[in-house]
Structure formats: structure tokens, C-alpha cells
Design a protein around this motif. Structure first.
Motif, short mmCIF file in Angstrom:
data_model
loop_
_atom_site.label_atom_id
_atom_site.label_comp_id
_atom_site.label_asym_id
_atom_site.label_seq_id
_atom_site.Cartn_x
_atom_site.Cartn_y
_atom_site.Cartn_z
N ARG A 19 -25.79 -21.34 17.09
CA ARG A 19 -26.87 -22.32 17.11
C ARG A 19 -28.06 -21.80 16.63
O ARG A 19 -29.24 -22.75 16.58
CB ARG A 19 -26.87 -23.16 18.53
CG ARG A 19 -25.44 -23.48 18.80
CD ARG A 19 -25.59 -24.40 19.90
NE ARG A 19 -24.39 -25.13 20.32
CZ ARG A 19 -24.23 -26.32 20.65
NH1 ARG A 19 -25.38 -27.16 21.04
NH2 ARG A 19 -23.13 -26.54 21.02
N ARG A 20 -28.25 -20.54 16.23
CA ARG A 20 -29.52 -20.21 15.85
C ARG A 20 -29.25 -18.86 14.75
O ARG A 20 -28.40 -18.14 14.97
CB ARG A 20 -30.46 -19.55 17.18
CG ARG A 20 -31.74 -18.80 16.66
CD ARG A 20 -32.36 -17.98 17.45
NE ARG A 20 -33.44 -17.31 16.86
CZ ARG A 20 -34.76 -17.75 17.24
NH1 ARG A 20 -35.07 -18.44 18.04
NH2 ARG A 20 -35.57 -16.77 16.55
N VAL A 21 -30.01 -19.08 13.71
CA VAL A 21 -29.86 -18.08 12.71
C VAL A 21 -31.16 -17.75 12.18
O VAL A 21 -32.18 -18.44 11.89
CB VAL A 21 -29.07 -18.52 11.51
CG1 VAL A 21 -28.96 -17.41 10.43
CG2 VAL A 21 -27.81 -19.09 11.82
N ASP A 22 -31.43 -16.37 12.37
CA ASP A 22 -32.62 -15.81 11.77
C ASP A 22 -32.38 -15.43 10.32
O ASP A 22 -31.60 -14.58 10.06
CB ASP A 22 -33.31 -14.68 12.42
CG ASP A 22 -33.80 -14.94 13.74
OD1 ASP A 22 -34.41 -15.73 14.01
OD2 ASP A 22 -33.00 -14.32 14.81
N LEU A 23 -33.05 -16.28 9.27
CA LEU A 23 -32.55 -16.30 7.97
C LEU A 23 -32.95 -14.95 7.21
O LEU A 23 -33.90 -14.25 7.34
CB LEU A 23 -33.11 -17.22 6.99
CG LEU A 23 -32.93 -18.61 7.68
CD1 LEU A 23 -33.59 -19.60 6.54
CD2 LEU A 23 -31.53 -19.14 8.10
N SER A 24 -32.01 -14.30 6.44
CA SER A 24 -32.17 -13.11 5.52
C SER A 24 -32.45 -13.69 4.18
O SER A 24 -31.47 -14.15 3.42
CB SER A 24 -30.90 -12.29 5.60
OG SER A 24 -30.73 -11.66 6.83
N LEU A 25 -33.31 -13.53 3.66
CA LEU A 25 -34.03 -14.15 2.25
C LEU A 25 -33.36 -13.59 1.24
O LEU A 25 -33.69 -13.84 0.00
CB LEU A 25 -35.42 -14.25 2.27
CG LEU A 25 -36.24 -14.98 3.42
CD1 LEU A 25 -37.62 -15.12 2.97
CD2 LEU A 25 -35.51 -16.46 3.61
N ASP A 26 -32.55 -12.35 1.38
CA ASP A 26 -31.68 -11.86 0.56
C ASP A 26 -30.71 -12.55 0.03
O ASP A 26 -29.78 -12.02 -0.83
CB ASP A 26 -31.59 -10.33 0.69
CG ASP A 26 -31.03 -9.88 1.91
OD1 ASP A 26 -31.06 -10.87 2.88
OD2 ASP A 26 -30.39 -8.81 1.98
N GLU A 27 -30.37 -13.15 1.13
CA GLU A 27 -29.01 -14.34 0.99
C GLU A 27 -29.37 -15.31 0.24
O GLU A 27 -30.25 -15.98 0.55
CB GLU A 27 -28.53 -14.45 2.48
CG GLU A 27 -27.97 -13.28 3.00
CD GLU A 27 -26.62 -12.77 2.59
OE1 GLU A 27 -25.68 -13.66 1.83
OE2 GLU A 27 -26.07 -11.64 3.06
N GLU A 28 -28.54 -15.75 -0.78
CA GLU A 28 -28.91 -16.78 -1.72
C GLU A 28 -29.03 -18.09 -0.98
O GLU A 28 -30.24 -18.87 -1.19
CB GLU A 28 -27.87 -16.93 -2.76
CG GLU A 28 -28.02 -17.95 -3.85
CD GLU A 28 -29.50 -18.09 -4.51
OE1 GLU A 28 -30.05 -18.93 -4.92
OE2 GLU A 28 -29.84 -16.72 -4.64
N GLU A 29 -28.26 -18.49 -0.17
CA GLU A 29 -28.24 -19.80 0.56
C GLU A 29 -29.47 -19.70 1.61
O GLU A 29 -30.03 -20.81 1.61
CB GLU A 29 -27.07 -19.88 1.51
CG GLU A 29 -26.83 -21.24 2.05
CD GLU A 29 -25.46 -21.54 2.57
OE1 GLU A 29 -24.80 -22.53 2.38
OE2 GLU A 29 -25.03 -20.60 3.20
N ASP A 30 -29.92 -18.86 2.10
CA ASP A 30 -31.00 -18.56 3.00
C ASP A 30 -32.14 -18.89 2.31
O ASP A 30 -33.04 -19.56 2.69
CB ASP A 30 -30.89 -17.30 3.93
CG ASP A 30 -29.69 -17.26 4.89
OD1 ASP A 30 -28.91 -18.15 4.65
OD2 ASP A 30 -29.74 -16.22 5.61
N TYR A 31 -32.39 -17.87 1.01
CA TYR A 31 -33.25 -18.27 0.29
C TYR A 31 -33.61 -19.66 -0.21
O TYR A 31 -34.66 -20.10 -0.18
CB TYR A 31 -33.24 -17.25 -0.86
CG TYR A 31 -34.36 -17.32 -2.01
CD1 TYR A 31 -35.42 -16.31 -1.93
CD2 TYR A 31 -34.44 -18.05 -2.89
CE1 TYR A 31 -36.60 -16.29 -2.90
CE2 TYR A 31 -35.40 -18.12 -3.95
CZ TYR A 31 -36.57 -17.28 -3.80
OH TYR A 31 -37.44 -17.34 -4.41
N GLN A 32 -32.52 -20.33 -0.79
CA GLN A 32 -32.58 -21.77 -1.10
C GLN A 32 -33.07 -22.63 -0.08
O GLN A 32 -33.75 -23.45 -0.35
CB GLN A 32 -31.41 -22.02 -1.82
CG GLN A 32 -30.73 -21.61 -3.21
CD GLN A 32 -31.88 -21.94 -4.05
OE1 GLN A 32 -32.38 -22.86 -4.04
NE2 GLN A 32 -32.19 -20.70 -4.86
N ALA A 33 -32.53 -22.47 1.02
CA ALA A 33 -33.15 -23.22 2.25
C ALA A 33 -34.85 -23.17 2.28
O ALA A 33 -35.48 -24.17 2.55
CB ALA A 33 -32.61 -22.91 3.61
#
Length: 545
Positions: A19-33
Motif C-alpha cells: 500500500r506504499r511505494v517509495d518510487l525508484s526513478l530509474d524505473e521507467e514506470e516510476d519515472y513516468q508517474a
């Protein structure tokens, strides 16, 4: 209609299974969000500097909220969804979120989105602010359709904030700005009605003194002994973990369901307790809740039987109090969120939650699932033992001998006030402040001195400052810190919140609460000239992403 931005956030949560994610901006999907929240293609064209910062932030990041029971993490960035409820009086769904960061950030950009049971986006809102460490975001859905009632809804909170590489141990290199991002969700039933029989019974935390008082904060005193007549609700022992005081505060209470309704179970993993340090981050009850923390039984009231749920968490939160909190005494926010499952008289199984909070939720004010409690005040002494306080009759009395009811001078102009409370504690560091022609005064780092330009913390005094004293306005001769293990004291006054210590006009505990040191996270940053235009554009783009 569900936008690409919303679909991306939902996909990230499904991928993680949490229910919680600290995004990794090297991941394409996280970066796009993050890219979409910052305006997507239009944002890239119109805000190139912001999107270059995003591109420079694509290094892995570790979770900001550890739950390792062997660790004592102390304060950390606090991000949470506080509640989501349906209000029958005005036919709307109301949600709220809270962000409390350790330090002010140049950029704090957030969205909150409501989804129906099918996963369709039904409402959204945004918050774009600069140079702050706290933010509150709300999202309302008016004119709620009947088919949505008693259905599950999902609330997402997405937060993007600017920090620096020096504050992230997962990345090496020079100190430069980067973006960090977190997304979290909360599932709830849109409308459950008031199934709670009466207001929640809160045993802890609450006013526990033997005195009658209806206003103010719950006072928690650490690493010290009470003085004669002292007003406090909790006295906590000195318990150091690598030099820092562990946070200690019990959490317990109970709730009773209406006739025919029965508590079925509590999910310990979804139960959370936090302390929001109101601009200095916050910390969690850093132990996993277990079934032993909860009890479901039956209580008889009159001749009727009712289902009761009780909860109890021990005082040790397995976390430590930051130095910035120990050297002051400000008001902080407690919150417990306790989701549970119950059965109706018709044996239908439903979900609800209990909330005990120092936050003010105006929409929930009349709901029995929500109980507002006072803010929490963590209290420490500030002025060294042996410092002389000037009484109304001009006698000088050591601060440790001052008692409630004493009348003391509040200024060199001979005004006076009554002492309504006294505090005693210990400090590992004191600051020595000396004006020309007076003996020095030893105080905690942020204790306020009255100058000709207003109150200033001891740590910020400069040689150009003129201190207000019994001998007139005198320049600062020197001030410096020194490690120690000293007993310290402070006073609360009835009206005027200054008094004279060693001849210096200084603040009482109330003024200590109000003072904002420059190195404290309650401060704000200097605004960059491009931020207002950036925020204006992001607000315009948000409802089109």
C-alpha cells in the motif's frame, strides 16, 4: 474516465503488492508517474529546468519508512492518508492527506485521487507549494451517486518533493538537489453509517493530571523528575539509545458497537500509530502490531449485551526523539488508525476504522468512529540549575526553588506575573550567553532571549544584538555551546511570557513553543523567483494529465 497518470499509479501499487511505494526513478514506470505529475509533455516544454532536475534524480532510493523492529530510526519524512469518509449531511465523500518532512523543501508537489470499486477515477485534487516542510491536501467528491454508497473506494496520495544528495545515503557525489517520490493508497467503504454506540473511550494518551483542565496539550515530560506542584500528564524515565532519548507513550482505548453489530477481527498489519512533529518529520510506533494488542469481548450495559474492541500498545515506540525536538517544547500531533471488520444484524460482513487523532477533522466532528484528543507537548527544561530568577519584591531565587503561585518580574520595567507551572529536565548540551556587565546565563540551544528587535534563540544571537536586561540594553559579548549533563528548568507564566534570569529578559515555556530557530525544520526557505510561475503552470496542467 481514468487518465494515463492514474493508471500508472495503480500499476505501480499492483506491481509492488503493498500500500506504499517509495518510487525508484530509474524505473521507467516510476519515472513516468512523476513526469506526468510535473505536466507530462507540456511540462517538459514549458518547465525545462524542473524536468532536468527529474532526469538528474534517476538513482535508486531506499525506503523512507523502515519497519525493522531491531532498529531505532528516530524521525523521518511522514506521508499519510488520514481519512476518507462519506458525509450524509451534504452528500459528499471527503478525503485528506498529510505530509510532514524533516526539513523545508523548495518543492512539495502532491496529488490525491479517489477511485470507485471498479478502479475508475471519480475525483482528484492537487497541492503545489514551495519552501515548506508540511502540507495538507484534501479531495472532495460532491453529489455522490447512490450506487457508490456502501461500496469500496480507493484513495491514492502521490507526493514529489525536492531534497539533496547529502540527505540520501543511497547516492554518492556532491550535494545537489534531487527529487524523491512516494505513492500510497487507502481502501475504505464509502459509507458505513455510525455503527459505534458512543464516543470512543481513550485511556492513553489523555489528560492524566489530578487537576481539572479542558484545554491545552497533553504534557509528556522526559528524563526528569517532577517538581513540587508540577502540572504534567506523563513522566517518562531517562532511556538513552546511543545518546538519544527513546520515545515513550502508551496507546490504549476501546470502542463499543451498537446493538446487533459484532466486531469480527482487526488486521494488525493495517493498524498504524504516528507522532507528527509538525514540520520536523515524524515517527511511527516502530513495532509490528500483533493480535495481543487487541481484544474483542462482550460488555453488558443495563440489561443489554454489546460487542467491544479494546486496544493497548506499550509505551516503548522503539524510536528515539530527535535533538531538535528535545531542545524545544512544541505541540505535536498524535494519530492512531485502526481498521476493523464487523458483522451487521443481518450477518453481512463490512469494514470500518477507528481514528484517534490530534488533527482536527471538521467533516468527522460528529462521527463516533473519530475521537479528537489534544496535541502532545514534549517538555524539557531549558535554563541551567542555579540561575537566579528575579521576584516581584526584587529578591533573586534559584530557578529550582521557584514554585507554582510565586509572583516574579516579567521585565526590567517591573511588571510581574504568577508562575502557573514549572519544568525540570536534563540537557546534554547548554549554550553560554553573556552580555557585557552581566554574569553569563546557561540555557538550551533554542531558548529565547529578548532583544531590542524581538526574541531570538540563544544559538542565533550575534555581537550586533542588544539584549534587554535589568541593567539596560547591553550588547552580546559572547555565546558558545558546551557538552554537559546538566539539570535544567523552565517556567510557565500566567500572562506575560517573559521573566528575568541572571538579569537577562528571557522567554518562558510558552514563548519557547513559539520561537522558530533558523536551523529548525519549522523554518521556511527563501523563495526562488521561478517557483510561483512553475506552481501556477502545474496547477493549470494537472487536470489535463
Amino acid at each position: 474516465m481514468t487518465s494515463e497518470y492514474s493508471k500508472t499509479l495503480l500499476s505501480i501499487l499492483r506491481r509492488s503488492g503493498t500500500r506504499r511505494v517509495d518510487l525508484s526513478l530509474d524505473e521507467e514506470e516510476d519515472y513516468q508517474a512523476v513526469r506526468l505529475l510535473l505536466g507530462g509533455d507540456h511540462g517538459e516544454q514549458k518547465l525545462p529546468q524542473l524536468h532536468r532536475l527529474l532526469q538528474d534524480s534517476t538513482a535508486p532510493v531506499r525506503s523512507a519508512l523502515p519497519r525493522d523492529s531491531a532498529a531505532t530510526p528516530g524521525a523521518q519524512d511522514l506521508i499519510m492518508i488520514r481519512d476518507a469518509v462519506y458525509s450524509p449531511s451534504n452528500n459528499e465523500i471527503y478525503t485528506s492527506g498529510r505530509i510532514s518532512l524533516l526539513k523545508p523543501t523548495a518543492r512539495l508537489y502532491c496529488s490525491q485521487i479517489i477511485f470507485n470499486e471498479k478502479g475508475d477515477e471519480i475525483a482528484r485534487n492537487s497541492l503545489f507549494i514551495n519552501n515548506k516542510s508540511t502540507g495538507d491536501i484534501y479531495c472532495n467528491l460532491p453529489n455522490v451517486p447512490v450506487e457508490l454508497l456502501e461500496k469500496k473506494i480507493k484513495v491514492l496520495l502521490h507526493v514529489v518533493y525536492e531534497t539533496s544528495t547529502s540527505e540520501n545515503d543511497c547516492r554518492n557525489g556532491s550535494d545537489k538537489p534531487v527529487l524523491r517520490s512516494t505513492v500510497l493508497e487507502k481502501e475504505t467503504t464509502a459509507y458505513v453509517g455510525d455503527v459505534i454506540l458512543m464516543p470512543l473511550e481513550i485511556h492513553d494518551p489523555r489528560f492524566k493530571g489530578t487537576y481539572a483542565r479542558k484545554e491545552g496539550s497533553i504534557n509528556v515530560c522526559f528524563a526528569r523528575f517532577p517538581t513540587a506542584g508540577e502540572i504534567a500528564d506523563y513522566y517518562k524515565r531517562e532511556w538513552r539509545d546511543k545518546g538519544e532519548q527513546r520515545f515513550l507513550l502508551e496507546s490504549s482505548g476501546s470502542a463499543i458497537l451498537k446493538k446487533g453489530y459484532t466486531f469480527k477481527k482487526v488486521d494488525p498489519l493495517l493498524t498504524g500509530i504516528v507522532m507528527d512533529l509538525n514540520g520536523q518529520g515524524g515517527f511511527l510506533y516502530n513495532k509490528d502490531a500483533v493480535s495481543d494488542n487487541f481484544r474483542i469481548d462482550t460488555i453488558v450495559i443495563g440489561e443489554e449485551s454489546y460487542s467491544r474492541l479494546s486496544w493497548s500498545f506499550d509505551e516503548d515506540w522503539n524510536t528515539v526523539i530527535p535533538d531538535s525536538v528535545m531542545t524545544g517544547s512544541r505541540q505535536y500531533y498524535y494519530e492512531l488508525q485502526l481498521p476493523f471488520t464487523y458483522t451487521t444484524p443481518g450477518k453481512e460482513e463490512k469494514e470500518h476504522s477507528l481514528i484517534v487523532s490530534s488533527y482536527n477533522y471538521p467533516k468527522q466532528a460528529n462521527s463516533t468512529h473519530y475521537k479528537k484528543i489534544p496535541t502532545i507537548n514534549l517538555l524539557w527544561g531549558c535554563i541551567a540549575e542555579g540561575s537566579l530568577v528575579t521576584m516581584e519584591d526584587l529578591r533573586e531565587v534559584p530557578i529550582e526553588d521557584i514554585r507554582i503561585g510565586d509572583r516574579i518580574l516579567t521585565s526590567p520595567q517591573k511588571g510581574s506575573s504568577i508562575v502557573v507551572n514549572t519544568w525540570r529536565g536534563t540537557e546534554s548540551e547548554l549554550w553560554c550567553v553573556k552580555a557585557r556587565g552581566l554574569q553569563p546565563l546557561w540555557v538550551s540551544k533554542t531558548h529565547p532571549f529578548m532583544t531590542t528587535t524581538g526574541p531570538k534563540p540563544a544559538c542565533e544571537l550575534e555581537s550586533s544584538d542588544s539584549l534587554i536586561t535589568l541593567k539596560g540594553n547591553l550588547p552580546v559579548e559572547y555565546r558558545y555551546p558546551q557538552p554537559c549533563n546538566a539539570a535544567v528548568y523552565n517556567l510557565d507564566l500566567e500572562k506575560t511570557h517573559t521573566f528575568l534570569g541572571n538579569g537577562y529578559c528571557i522567554g518562558d515555556n510558552h514563548m519557547q513553543n513559539e520561537i522558530n530557530p533558523k536551523d529548525g525544520s519549522v523554518d521556511v526557505l527563501d523563495a526562488s523567483p521561478e517557483y510561483p510561475e512553475e506552481v501556477k503552470l502545474l496547477r493549470e496542467l494537472f487536470f489535463n494529465i
